[in-house]
Scaffold this active site. Structure first.
Site, short mmCIF file in Angstrom:
data_model
loop_
_atom_site.label_atom_id
_atom_site.label_comp_id
_atom_site.label_asym_id
_atom_site.label_seq_id
_atom_site.Cartn_x
_atom_site.Cartn_y
_atom_site.Cartn_z
N GLN A 78 52.80 -22.84 -21.25
CA GLN A 78 53.39 -23.57 -20.13
C GLN A 78 52.62 -24.87 -19.88
O GLN A 78 53.01 -25.66 -19.04
CB GLN A 78 53.30 -22.74 -18.84
CG GLN A 78 54.11 -21.47 -18.84
CD GLN A 78 53.77 -20.60 -17.64
OE1 GLN A 78 53.16 -19.56 -17.78
NE2 GLN A 78 54.17 -21.02 -16.44
N PHE A 95 56.19 -16.61 -17.25
CA PHE A 95 55.99 -16.05 -15.90
C PHE A 95 54.60 -16.32 -15.34
O PHE A 95 54.10 -15.55 -14.51
CB PHE A 95 56.30 -14.54 -15.89
CG PHE A 95 57.63 -14.21 -16.49
CD1 PHE A 95 58.80 -14.60 -15.85
CD2 PHE A 95 57.73 -13.54 -17.70
CE1 PHE A 95 60.05 -14.33 -16.42
CE2 PHE A 95 58.97 -13.26 -18.26
CZ PHE A 95 60.13 -13.65 -17.62
N GLU A 113 50.12 -19.99 -18.61
CA GLU A 113 49.68 -21.23 -17.97
C GLU A 113 48.27 -21.57 -18.43
O GLU A 113 48.01 -22.66 -18.91
CB GLU A 113 49.75 -21.07 -16.45
CG GLU A 113 49.54 -22.40 -15.73
CD GLU A 113 49.72 -22.30 -14.22
OE1 GLU A 113 50.46 -21.42 -13.74
OE2 GLU A 113 49.10 -23.12 -13.51
N ARG A 173 46.85 -20.13 -2.48
CA ARG A 173 48.28 -19.94 -2.22
C ARG A 173 48.53 -18.66 -1.43
O ARG A 173 49.43 -18.60 -0.60
CB ARG A 173 49.09 -19.96 -3.52
CG ARG A 173 50.60 -19.93 -3.30
CD ARG A 173 51.40 -20.34 -4.53
NE ARG A 173 51.52 -21.78 -4.65
CZ ARG A 173 52.52 -22.51 -4.13
NH1 ARG A 173 53.48 -21.93 -3.44
NH2 ARG A 173 52.56 -23.81 -4.28
N ARG A 203 54.20 -15.56 -11.43
CA ARG A 203 55.32 -15.88 -10.54
C ARG A 203 55.03 -15.60 -9.05
O ARG A 203 54.99 -14.44 -8.64
CB ARG A 203 56.54 -15.07 -11.00
CG ARG A 203 57.87 -15.75 -10.71
CD ARG A 203 58.97 -15.01 -11.41
NE ARG A 203 60.21 -15.79 -11.45
CZ ARG A 203 61.27 -15.44 -12.15
NH1 ARG A 203 61.25 -14.34 -12.88
NH2 ARG A 203 62.35 -16.18 -12.14
N ALA A 236 54.41 -23.49 -10.50
CA ALA A 236 54.62 -23.72 -9.08
C ALA A 236 56.09 -24.00 -8.77
O ALA A 236 56.41 -24.62 -7.76
CB ALA A 236 53.73 -24.84 -8.56
N GLU A 247 60.13 -19.23 -8.45
CA GLU A 247 59.32 -18.14 -7.92
C GLU A 247 59.83 -17.53 -6.61
O GLU A 247 59.72 -16.31 -6.43
CB GLU A 247 57.88 -18.64 -7.68
CG GLU A 247 57.16 -19.08 -8.94
CD GLU A 247 55.91 -19.88 -8.60
OE1 GLU A 247 56.04 -21.04 -8.17
OE2 GLU A 247 54.81 -19.32 -8.72
N1 MTE Z 1 62.32 -17.71 -15.81
C1 MTE Z 1 62.30 -17.26 -17.08
N2 MTE Z 1 63.47 -16.92 -17.67
N3 MTE Z 1 61.14 -17.13 -17.78
C2 MTE Z 1 59.93 -17.43 -17.20
O1 MTE Z 1 58.89 -17.33 -17.86
N4 MTE Z 1 58.75 -18.25 -15.19
C3 MTE Z 1 58.80 -18.37 -13.73
C4 MTE Z 1 60.07 -19.09 -13.29
N5 MTE Z 1 61.22 -18.52 -13.94
C5 MTE Z 1 59.91 -17.91 -15.85
C6 MTE Z 1 61.17 -18.04 -15.19
C7 MTE Z 1 57.66 -19.08 -13.17
S1 MTE Z 1 56.22 -18.24 -12.93
C8 MTE Z 1 57.74 -20.39 -12.77
S2 MTE Z 1 56.44 -21.16 -12.01
C9 MTE Z 1 58.94 -21.19 -13.00
O2 MTE Z 1 59.96 -20.46 -13.65
C10 MTE Z 1 58.57 -22.41 -13.83
O3 MTE Z 1 59.65 -23.19 -14.17
P1 MTE Z 1 60.32 -24.24 -13.16
O4 MTE Z 1 59.22 -24.96 -12.47
O5 MTE Z 1 61.10 -25.10 -14.07
O6 MTE Z 1 61.16 -23.44 -12.22
MO1 MOS Z 2 54.44 -19.88 -12.31
S1 MOS Z 2 53.14 -18.39 -11.73
O1 MOS Z 2 53.65 -21.03 -11.26
O2 MOS Z 2 53.79 -20.21 -13.84
#
Ligand code: MTE
Ligand code: MOS
Length: 777
Positions: free
Chosen positions: A207, A238, A242, A320, A352, A521, A723
């Site tokens: 990520q 998820f 990161e 957070r 997440r 985030a 999230e």
């Molecule tokens: N959705 C899918 N399908 N796979 C993922 O790994 N990660 C989550 C969320 N949704 C994730 C997901 C997490 S922890 C975050 S922070 C956000 O997606 C990151 O992406 P965004 O900032 O584009 O929403």
């Molecule tokens: Mo999502 S825990 O901020 O990668």
């Protein structure tokens, strides 16, 4: 035209455009790292993991491993040419243990061989000489020993001690919530390809490509410009990729540099679960003062996170958690103390919600306890404590809740699902059922959007328009299945008023867009969408000038619509205009940049305006609990989520459903279990239970809050979604508590930790019945 703001839907923003890889995902054509054709002579790698949670490493003997046919390189910390440190926030976090193992599963050495079999066989032959040391394996032990990976964080407003003393009713308690494995379908993986002059190209499932770039550069002793990191997509992350991806990419790069051949490092699931960090378990202690109506007067809350062996992202996760311990409630006098406890377990990391779920679980448990003691409905107690629009709208960290719509969201949910009628049904069922008891609960959620650390809230993009009118888009965000690429493509399509199919998003690459933040985030589309919009608007401005000059009209009279450019009564296709720009020697390429406005944060005092805005949501869930076995089913869940003016309602609904089910897993079936020797015993799908398709509630409805554009000027007035809906699953945990309460005396306290596994639920049932003590948690 097309300024950020509520605009009419076209084939760009706000349309339910399909995920750009939807067909690829279901047909298997989407390429993940493990599917990539490998460069010639690529070696496969395997790790040697520590057997002990805490041990001095007296020596590592690689001789037998090196003798295995096919083995090309074997490395330990001593073979790292640069600095053995990949700490994302603090220093002192080695990629390979150096003299000291601090968790069972920590990488100690790595092998590269011509085949995966040879690499794994050789890894098993590495002889490690351990001198075992006493291990700290719980938050309680760490607290007693004063072991922390970072300083305590204290957020305080008013005089909570005095307010607690004066409160008419004082309640206190202690509870725990568990961690969670990310269980991404694609495990951690990297391919490192050495180039000329020690250059290193790394394909990483991460990520955070920039952090991998930095980590690899540190390990190899190279300037950043000699390391390039690319990621097309992840098979889920998820938060688990990161910072943790850097370990894997870093070790692959060290092996590749050593062998001067490409190296692929892909962890087997068990090693992945043993070696890499998870969601932080928390120990929660609270002391609350309320009035007779359940109004919160004072709260003293301690949130102690199990950080594992090093800090990793723990301090930020704890921040957070502190920032979400208020959830939707005004608490006049409050102190929240966040502790980052060091244990000899794998270092926990982003997951997440990033501490938000744990902070929110704490306050929801407090309000649940207050409501039960006062024999008031939980929703009544909540409503009395909601942030208002008067002076009762400032968070404990000093941010004014300007966009508060929590009453609207909870009222809308209650109305659409007929909450009173539903409650009556559940009560009627329970009156007629001795063994199976139902529970019903709701939860409101307010979640802050932006990285707490203002610096991280920046993004870059690169857009090229080609002379056929097709568009190449690159930005610093990464695609992990969440639909970021299609959303940013929609933004660019909207800016050019072209079909989204004309926009091709390319793999994230540190050489194209540098110095990026993690895609995390939930801010991916907010940040990268705005950066891409900025780049597209720059190009569109140049194209408009060419159009204006061509037809002799002022530039204000040029417009773009439906794949065409217009100048008074003349028009041409977007591609024809691109061709014209080229022939007039006008650049069709631009970078874009964005930084989130209005935000600031003082980590020393835990005050500021860390979030650009809040998202809101509410959920109601019904469960059935077998009070003889503790088994449970979620029967129905109704979710309402605020996505502002959604960039893509179909994608957002998918995010809401997925996040909720993942949250359910955290709170019910997913249990990480370490034995007394510090060994994680749940390191595969046979023992670690993520929700399956049959755990999805048979009645499951997710809705987007309508007519709710973001009042802040985000990209097309959308809101982040990744999230926040995970925390809607707290409704399930609260519904289980409700079911447990139904077998106790009115007003009796429910003692139930998370995850609410059958054994914990059964123990809670026995406790509240006043019978014999349960045998777990
Ligand atoms: N959705 C899918 N399908 N796979 C993922 O790994 N990660 C989550 C969320 N949704 C994730 C997901 C997490 S922890 C975050 S922070 C956000 O997606 C990151 O992406 P965004 O900032 O584009 O929403
Ligand atoms: Mo999502 S825990 O901020 O990668």
């Amino acid at each position: 035209m097309n300024a950020p703001g509520p605009t009419a839907p076209r084939r760009g923003a706000h349309a339910s455009v399909r995920h750009d890889s939807a067909a690829g995902h279901v047909t298997g054509r989407a390429v993940y790292l493990d599917d990539m054709p490998l460069p010639p002579d690529t070696l496969e790698a395997a790790l040697v993991l520590s057997r002990h949670p805490h041990a001095r490493i007296r020596g590592i003997d690689l001789a037998a491993a090196l003798a295995v046919p096919g083995v090309v390189a074997a490395v330990t910390a001593a073979d790292i040419p640069g600095v053995n440190d990949i700490g994302p926030i603090l220093k002192g976090e080695p990629a390979l243990a150096d003299g000291l193992a601090e968790y069972a599963g920590q990488p100690l050495a790595a092998i590269a061989a011509a085949s995966l079999e040879a690499a794994r066989a050789a890894a098993a032959l590495v002889a490690v000489d351990y001198e075992e040391l006493p291990a700290v394996l719980s938050v309680e032990q760490a607290l007693a020993a004063g072991l922390f990976v970072a300083s305590p964080q204290v957020m305080v407003r008013g005089d909570p001690d005095a307010a607690l003393d004066f409160a008419p009713l004082r309640l206190s308690g202690e509870l725990r919530c568990g961690g969670q494995d990310h269980f991404y379908l694609e495990g951690q993986i990297a391919i490192a390809v050495p180039g000329e002059d020690r250059d290193m190209l790394v394909y990483s499932s991460t990520q955070h490509p920039t952090e991998v770039q930095h980590g690899v550069a540190h390990l190899l002793g190279l300037p950043f410009n000699q390391v390039t990191v690319e990621v097309r997509r992840m098979g889920g992350a998820f938060g688990g990729k990161e910072s943790q991806a850097t370990i894997i990419a870093g070790i692959a790069a060290v092996l590749a540099a050593r062998a001067r051949r490409p190296v692929k490092l892909r962890l087997p699931r068990d090693d992945d679960m043993l070696a890499t960090g998870k969601r932080h378990p928390f120990l929660i202690r609270w002391d609350a003062g309320v009035d007779a109506e359940g109004r919160m007067l004072a709260l003293d809350l301690v949130l102690a996170a199990d950080a594992g062996n090093v800090a990793d992202l723990t301090p930020a996760v704890v921040t957070r958690a502190l920032c979400h311990a208020d959830n939707c409630y005004w608490i006049p006098d409050i102190r929240v103390t966040g502790l980052s406890c060091k244990t000899h377990k794998v270092s926990n990391t982003a997951f997440r919600g990033f501490g938000g779920p744990q902070g929110m679980l704490a306050i929801e448990a407090v309000l649940d306890a207050v409501a039960r003691r006062l024999r008031l409905p939980l929703d009544t107690v909540r409503a009395r404590n909601f942030y208002g629009t008067d002076s009762r709208n400032v968070t404990p960290y000093g941010m004014v809740v300007e966009d508060n719509i929590i009453e609207r969201v909870t009222a809308e949910l209650a109305r659409t699902v007929d909450l009173p009628g539903w409650r009556a049904e559940v009560d009627a069922f329970n009156a007629g059922s001795a063994v199976v008891k139902k529970g019903l609960a709701t939860v409101p959620v307010k979640f802050g959007i932006s990285f707490n650390l203002p610096t991280l809230n920046q993004a870059g993009a690169l857009v090229h328009v080609y002379t056929d009118g097709s568009v190449h888009l690159n930005h610093g965000g990464t695609e992990m299945g969440q639909g970021l690429f299609v959303k940013v493509a929609q933004v660019v399509a909207e800016a050019f008023a072209i079909d989204v199919g004309m926009v091709r998003v390319s793999a994230t690459n540190t050489a194209k867009v540098p110095n990026t933040s993690a895609t995390a985030a939930s801010a991916g589309s907010d940040l990268n969408g705005m950066a891409a919009l900025n780049a597209a608007e720059t190009i569109r401005g140049r194209m408009a000038e060419v159009m204006a000059a061509e037809h002799g009209v002022p530039v204000e009279e040029v417009s773009f619509d439906d794949g065409r450019a217009f100048a008074r009564n003349r028009n041409c296709s977007f591609g024809e205009l691109a061709q014209l720009c080229w022939s007039r020697r006008v650049s069709l390429s631009a970078t874009g940049f964005y930084r989130t406005p209005k935000i600031h944060w003082d980590q020393a005092t835990c005050t500021g305006r860390p979030f650009f805005y809040f998202t809101y949501g509410a959920a109601a869930a019904e469960v059935a609990v077998d009070t003889l076995t503790g088994e449970l089913r979620v029967l129905r869940a109704e979710l309402l989520q605020d996505c502002g003016a959604s960039l893509n309602p179909a994608i957002d609904l998918g995010q809401i459903e997925g996040a909720f089910v993942q949250g359910m897993g955290w709170l019910t079936s997913e249990e990480l279990w370490w034995d007394a020797g510090g060994q994680l015993r749940t390191h595969g799908p046979s023992t670690y239970k993520i929700p399956g398709s049959r755990d999805v509630p048979p009645v499951f409805r997710a809705r987007l809050l309508e007519n709710a554009p973001n009042r802040e000027a985000t990209v097309f007035r959308s809101k982040a979604v990744g999230e926040p809906p995970l925390m809607l699953a707290l409704s399930v945990w609260l519904a289980i508590r409700d079911a447990v309460a139904s077998v106790g005396a009115p007003g009796a306290a429910v003692e139930l930790d998370a995850p609410a596994t059958p054994s914990r639920v059964l123990a809670a049932v026995r406790r509240i019945r006043g019978g014999r003590e349960g045998w777990a948690g």
